[in-house]
Design an enzyme around this catalytic site. Structure first.
Site, mmCIF file in Angstrom:
data_model
loop_
_atom_site.group_PDB
_atom_site.id
_atom_site.type_symbol
_atom_site.label_atom_id
_atom_site.label_comp_id
_atom_site.label_asym_id
_atom_site.label_seq_id
_atom_site.Cartn_x
_atom_site.Cartn_y
_atom_site.Cartn_z
ATOM 1 N N HIS A 1 -13.551 49.368 33.342
ATOM 2 C CA HIS A 1 -12.897 50.026 32.587
ATOM 3 C C HIS A 1 -12.124 49.285 31.680
ATOM 4 O O HIS A 1 -12.542 48.266 31.864
ATOM 5 C CB HIS A 1 -11.593 51.109 33.409
ATOM 6 C CG HIS A 1 -11.664 51.755 34.430
ATOM 7 N ND1 HIS A 1 -10.926 53.027 34.783
ATOM 8 C CD2 HIS A 1 -13.388 52.157 34.809
ATOM 9 C CE1 HIS A 1 -12.165 54.038 35.609
ATOM 10 N NE2 HIS A 1 -12.647 53.551 35.364
ATOM 11 N N GLU B 1 -11.126 46.193 34.832
ATOM 12 C CA GLU B 1 -9.569 46.466 33.770
ATOM 13 C C GLU B 1 -9.490 45.717 32.768
ATOM 14 O O GLU B 1 -8.990 44.580 32.638
ATOM 15 C CB GLU B 1 -8.236 46.981 33.496
ATOM 16 C CG GLU B 1 -7.848 48.111 34.697
ATOM 17 C CD GLU B 1 -8.255 49.975 34.066
ATOM 18 O OE1 GLU B 1 -8.640 49.148 32.575
ATOM 19 O OE2 GLU B 1 -8.504 50.414 35.076
#
Length: 270
Positions: free
Chosen positions: A127, A199
């Site tokens: 992500h 992330e």
């Protein structure tokens, strides 16, 4: 940024296979699967609205039938789907709308069926953004097998100094119906998968960093990607038997890994 990291890793493996023994070892002895994009409709929508980057649409483009569009695919997985309205939303207009039912979306159905058709051990669900390595659980403030999982996270994080922890400790909010929770938590139809979500990139640049930042971000993730490939061999290996002959300097060690079993003769010193 998440898709660029995966494509960069794929190129790195292809370009270095002939010259790097570590890459040869990974490719020759590990099954690696790459899914560059799980939400093509969301990507295309962002491209159409912001062709130079910067679009912030995160859901797919399901027509919810009431003038709103989209389901947050990372709230649509079946494990603890809809656990509460803090980790996902029942409102169709919300960015974290979980959908009308678990696995209601073709995208999450595809990932579910793909996982059920293989014997995956690990998964990195890329992500952006935040500079985090996010561990399960998302639906409650806890980490399963916390010593092992946290140790893995810290090891994978050796080269990029991301914050390691579950969603409560990293992104700062709960999340239910996520891919990581389902991959690890669903252990009836399949074995557990040690899933982690990087992330990638700082909040300064968000989902769409400038071109000058893409390769540095990808390079910082390279150790994480390579190391996770090695974890596939160690996390599902159970010693079955050790046979040592009297007055011998060798032993036979048998172990299983996933669906296979192997035996090796090893030398030892008393």
């Amino acid at each position: 940024m998440s898709m660029m990291n995966l494509i960069f890793f794929m190129h790195y493996i292809l370009e270095n296979y002939d010259s790097d023994p570590e890459i040869q070892d990974i490719v020759d002895n590990t099954e690696l699967y790459f899914v560059p994009c799980i939400n093509p409709d969301g990507y295309e929508y962002n491209r159409s609205t912001n062709p130079n980057g910067g679009g912030m649409w995160r859901k797919n483009r399901r027509n919810n039938g009431n003038g709103t569009y989209g389901v947050d695919l990372n709230r649509n997985y079946g494990y603890q789907w809809g656990y509460d309205n803090s980790g996902s939303s029942g409102s169709t207009s919300s960015d974290t709308y979980r959908g009308p039912s678990p696995f209601s979306e073709p995208e999450t159905q595809m990932i579910r069926d793909f996982c059920l058709s293989r014997q995956f051990v690990t998964a990195l669900n890329d992500h952006a953004y935040g500079n985090y390595l996010v561990l399960p659980w998302g639906y409650i403030n806890s980490i399963p097998e916390s010593s092992l999982y946290t140790g893995m996270g810290n090891d994978l994080n050796d080269c990029n100094s991301y914050l390691v922890g579950n969603p409560y400790a990293t992104v700062g909010y709960p999340a239910n119906g996520t891919s990581d929770d389902w991959m690890y938590g669903e252990q009836t139809a399949k074995e557990k998968i040690y899933a982690i979500t990087p992330e990638i990139g700082s909040s300064t640049y968000g989902f769409w960093p400038p071109g000058s930042q893409i390769i540095p971000y990808c390079n910082a993730m390279m150790y994480t990607n390579l190391r996770m490939a090695y974890y596939t061999r160690s996390l599902r290996c159970t010693v079955e038997n050790i046979n040592v002959a009297p007055a011998s300097t060798s032993a036979e060690v048998s172990w299983t890994g996933g669906a296979s079993s192997v035996s090796y003769n090893v030398r030892y010193r008393a």
